[in-house]
Motif scaffolding. Structure first.
Motif, PDB file in Angstrom:
ATOM      1  N   UNK A   1      76.172 -16.816 -40.810  1.00  0.00           N
ATOM      2  CA  UNK A   1      76.904 -17.203 -42.015  1.00  0.00           C
ATOM      3  C   UNK A   1      76.273 -16.577 -43.262  1.00  0.00           C
ATOM      4  N   UNK A   2      77.074 -16.419 -44.284  1.00  0.00           N
ATOM      5  CA  UNK A   2      76.560 -15.980 -45.581  1.00  0.00           C
ATOM      6  C   UNK A   2      75.510 -16.987 -46.069  1.00  0.00           C
ATOM      7  N   UNK A   3      74.480 -16.489 -46.713  1.00  0.00           N
ATOM      8  CA  UNK A   3      73.484 -17.365 -47.317  1.00  0.00           C
ATOM      9  C   UNK A   3      74.015 -17.791 -48.685  1.00  0.00           C
ATOM     10  N   UNK A   4      74.579 -18.979 -48.726  1.00  0.00           N
ATOM     11  CA  UNK A   4      75.176 -19.475 -49.963  1.00  0.00           C
ATOM     12  C   UNK A   4      74.157 -20.069 -50.919  1.00  0.00           C
ATOM     13  N   UNK A   5      72.888 -20.063 -50.545  1.00  0.00           N
ATOM     14  CA  UNK A   5      71.842 -20.516 -51.450  1.00  0.00           C
ATOM     15  C   UNK A   5      72.055 -21.929 -51.951  1.00  0.00           C
ATOM     16  N   UNK A   6      72.023 -22.095 -53.277  1.00  0.00           N
ATOM     17  CA  UNK A   6      72.130 -23.416 -53.888  1.00  0.00           C
ATOM     18  C   UNK A   6      73.505 -24.049 -53.693  1.00  0.00           C
ATOM     19  N   UNK A   7      74.479 -23.275 -53.270  1.00  0.00           N
ATOM     20  CA  UNK A   7      75.812 -23.812 -53.013  1.00  0.00           C
ATOM     21  C   UNK A   7      75.872 -24.561 -51.685  1.00  0.00           C
ATOM     22  N   UNK A   8      74.943 -24.273 -50.792  1.00  0.00           N
ATOM     23  CA  UNK A   8      74.978 -24.866 -49.457  1.00  0.00           C
ATOM     24  C   UNK A   8      74.920 -26.387 -49.519  1.00  0.00           C
ATOM     25  N   UNK A   9      75.799 -27.015 -48.747  1.00  0.00           N
ATOM     26  CA  UNK A   9      75.806 -28.468 -48.651  1.00  0.00           C
ATOM     27  C   UNK A   9      76.602 -29.173 -49.726  1.00  0.00           C
ATOM     28  N   UNK A  10      77.183 -28.427 -50.659  1.00  0.00           N
ATOM     29  CA  UNK A  10      77.935 -29.041 -51.752  1.00  0.00           C
ATOM     30  C   UNK A  10      79.435 -29.081 -51.434  1.00  0.00           C
ATOM     31  N   UNK A  11      80.137 -30.005 -52.052  1.00  0.00           N
ATOM     32  CA  UNK A  11      81.572 -30.156 -51.821  1.00  0.00           C
ATOM     33  C   UNK A  11      82.328 -28.994 -52.450  1.00  0.00           C
ATOM     34  N   UNK A  12      83.343 -28.494 -51.743  1.00  0.00           N
ATOM     35  CA  UNK A  12      84.133 -27.377 -52.252  1.00  0.00           C
ATOM     36  C   UNK A  12      84.840 -27.757 -53.554  1.00  0.00           C
ATOM     37  N   UNK A  13      85.295 -29.008 -53.670  1.00  0.00           N
ATOM     38  CA  UNK A  13      85.949 -29.444 -54.894  1.00  0.00           C
ATOM     39  C   UNK A  13      85.033 -29.364 -56.098  1.00  0.00           C
ATOM     40  N   UNK A  14      83.758 -29.638 -55.884  1.00  0.00           N
ATOM     41  CA  UNK A  14      82.760 -29.541 -56.963  1.00  0.00           C
ATOM     42  C   UNK A  14      82.467 -28.082 -57.274  1.00  0.00           C
ATOM     43  N   UNK A  15      82.340 -27.244 -56.232  1.00  0.00           N
ATOM     44  CA  UNK A  15      82.035 -25.828 -56.440  1.00  0.00           C
ATOM     45  C   UNK A  15      83.158 -25.103 -57.173  1.00  0.00           C
ATOM     46  N   UNK A  16      84.387 -25.554 -56.990  1.00  0.00           N
ATOM     47  CA  UNK A  16      85.532 -24.907 -57.630  1.00  0.00           C
ATOM     48  C   UNK A  16      85.457 -24.988 -59.159  1.00  0.00           C
ATOM     49  N   UNK A  17      84.613 -25.864 -59.675  1.00  0.00           N
ATOM     50  CA  UNK A  17      84.452 -25.990 -61.127  1.00  0.00           C
ATOM     51  C   UNK A  17      83.386 -25.050 -61.686  1.00  0.00           C
ATOM     52  N   UNK A  18      82.649 -24.392 -60.796  1.00  0.00           N
ATOM     53  CA  UNK A  18      81.603 -23.463 -61.219  1.00  0.00           C
ATOM     54  C   UNK A  18      82.210 -22.136 -61.671  1.00  0.00           C
ATOM     55  N   UNK A  19      81.572 -21.475 -62.630  1.00  0.00           N
ATOM     56  CA  UNK A  19      82.069 -20.182 -63.109  1.00  0.00           C
ATOM     57  C   UNK A  19      82.076 -19.139 -61.993  1.00  0.00           C
ATOM     58  N   UNK A  20      81.106 -19.229 -61.082  1.00  0.00           N
ATOM     59  CA  UNK A  20      81.012 -18.264 -59.994  1.00  0.00           C
ATOM     60  C   UNK A  20      82.203 -18.338 -59.048  1.00  0.00           C
ATOM     61  N   UNK A  21      82.859 -19.492 -58.998  1.00  0.00           N
ATOM     62  CA  UNK A  21      83.987 -19.673 -58.075  1.00  0.00           C
ATOM     63  C   UNK A  21      85.073 -18.635 -58.323  1.00  0.00           C
ATOM     64  N   UNK A  22      85.406 -18.400 -59.589  1.00  0.00           N
ATOM     65  CA  UNK A  22      86.467 -17.436 -59.899  1.00  0.00           C
ATOM     66  C   UNK A  22      86.043 -16.018 -59.536  1.00  0.00           C
ATOM     67  N   UNK A  23      84.750 -15.732 -59.605  1.00  0.00           N
ATOM     68  CA  UNK A  23      84.254 -14.420 -59.200  1.00  0.00           C
ATOM     69  C   UNK A  23      84.424 -14.251 -57.694  1.00  0.00           C
ATOM     70  N   UNK A  24      84.081 -15.281 -56.940  1.00  0.00           N
ATOM     71  CA  UNK A  24      84.243 -15.247 -55.482  1.00  0.00           C
ATOM     72  C   UNK A  24      85.709 -15.027 -55.113  1.00  0.00           C
ATOM     73  N   UNK A  25      86.605 -15.605 -55.893  1.00  0.00           N
ATOM     74  CA  UNK A  25      88.037 -15.483 -55.595  1.00  0.00           C
ATOM     75  C   UNK A  25      88.609 -14.120 -55.964  1.00  0.00           C
ATOM     76  N   UNK A  26      88.189 -13.571 -57.102  1.00  0.00           N
ATOM     77  CA  UNK A  26      88.855 -12.366 -57.619  1.00  0.00           C
ATOM     78  C   UNK A  26      88.010 -11.100 -57.580  1.00  0.00           C
ATOM     79  N   UNK A  27      86.702 -11.233 -57.565  1.00  0.00           N
ATOM     80  CA  UNK A  27      85.833 -10.056 -57.532  1.00  0.00           C
ATOM     81  C   UNK A  27      84.612 -10.337 -56.657  1.00  0.00           C
ATOM     82  N   UNK A  28      84.839 -10.609 -55.363  1.00  0.00           N
ATOM     83  CA  UNK A  28      83.720 -10.995 -54.493  1.00  0.00           C
ATOM     84  C   UNK A  28      82.625  -9.946 -54.378  1.00  0.00           C
TER      85      UNK A  28
END
Length: 238
Positions: A85-112
């Motif tokens: 699996x990808x090493x998600x670092x500090x994101x590991x173990x967190x809820x996806x709904x919470x992560x979707x509020x992070x600025x990095x989320x939009x980068x993962x979606x549009x410019x991975x």
């Protein structure tokens, strides 16, 4: 040319609860995931695999065991961190709904290709090591078993999506257009001229046609006749 079957692990407890499991220990298949793995194993039982390479994480090991349990031959099984699996670092173990509020989320979606997980790895690094591992094993299996070799790699959603994107010649920034469901099967053949993406994200259908010799490396002009129709004894001759 050899054929690699990319299998995503079945659904896990983390998938069902909307948590990004990452590389956390103790994340196993749930009842649905075990059923999905069995169904995929049944699909692959008609294909004599020369080997199964799996991510070291438990959910992939469980899925790989389901596959090998229904194989009648002596397919070798090994774990490779190259397809973990990808090493998600500090994101590991967190809820996806919470992560979707992070600025990095939009980068993962549009410019991975620009996404680097805090305390973890970049998505570009994930793709590079996964593609290298898949191509390395593919070349080895073909060298050992011939161009008709068929093998399976059991891995994770983002990893498999990145491998498919590479085979399609897609920029990583477009890989979110690819879907890879739990326990799905995708198929790639790495020819001398180009990779051939035979199937993506399938969760049903007969696979006995994979027992027939791989087609010529050149792409058929006009689309060709497709794979052989299955018969009681396996695929019809070409």
């Amino acid at each position: 040319m050899a054929t690699v079957i990319l299998v995503r692990h079945g659904r896990t407890t983390a998938n069902a609860s909307g948590v990004l499991a990452g590389r956390a220990a103790g994340v196993a298949l749930d009842d649905v995931g075990r059923s999905q793995a069995r169904r995929t194993a049944e699909r692959l039982a008609v294909v004599p695999l020369v080997g199964v390479v799996t991510s070291p994480l438990e959910r992939c090991r469980q899925t790989a065991r389901a596959v090998t349990d229904l194989q009648t031959g002596s397919a070798t099984t090994l774990a490779d961190r190259g397809i973990t699996e990808c090493d998600y670092g500090d994101w590991q173990g967190r809820a996806l709904g919470e992560l979707a509020k992070e600025a990095l989320w939009s980068v993962v979606q549009s410019q991975p290709s620009a996404a680097v997980f805090p305390g973890g790895e970049s998505m570009a690094a994930m793709q590079a090591r996964a593609v290298a591992a898949i191509r390395r094993h593919d070349a080895r299996f073909e060298a050992e078993h011939g161009p008709g070799a068929v093998w399976a790699a059991v891995s994770h959603g983002d990893v498999i999506k990145s491998v498919i994107a590479d085979a399609l010649g897609m920029h990583l920034d477009l890989f979110q257009r690819i879907s890879v469901g739990p326990a799905s099967v995708s198929i790639i053949r790495y020819g001398t001229a180009r990779p051939d993406v035979v199937a993506t994200n399938t969760d049903s259908g007969d696979l006995s046609w994979l027992r027939a010799p791989a087609p010529a490396a050149d792409a058929p002009v006009g689309g060709g006749a497709g794979h052989p129709e299955p018969t009681a004894d396996g695929p019809a001759p070409r």
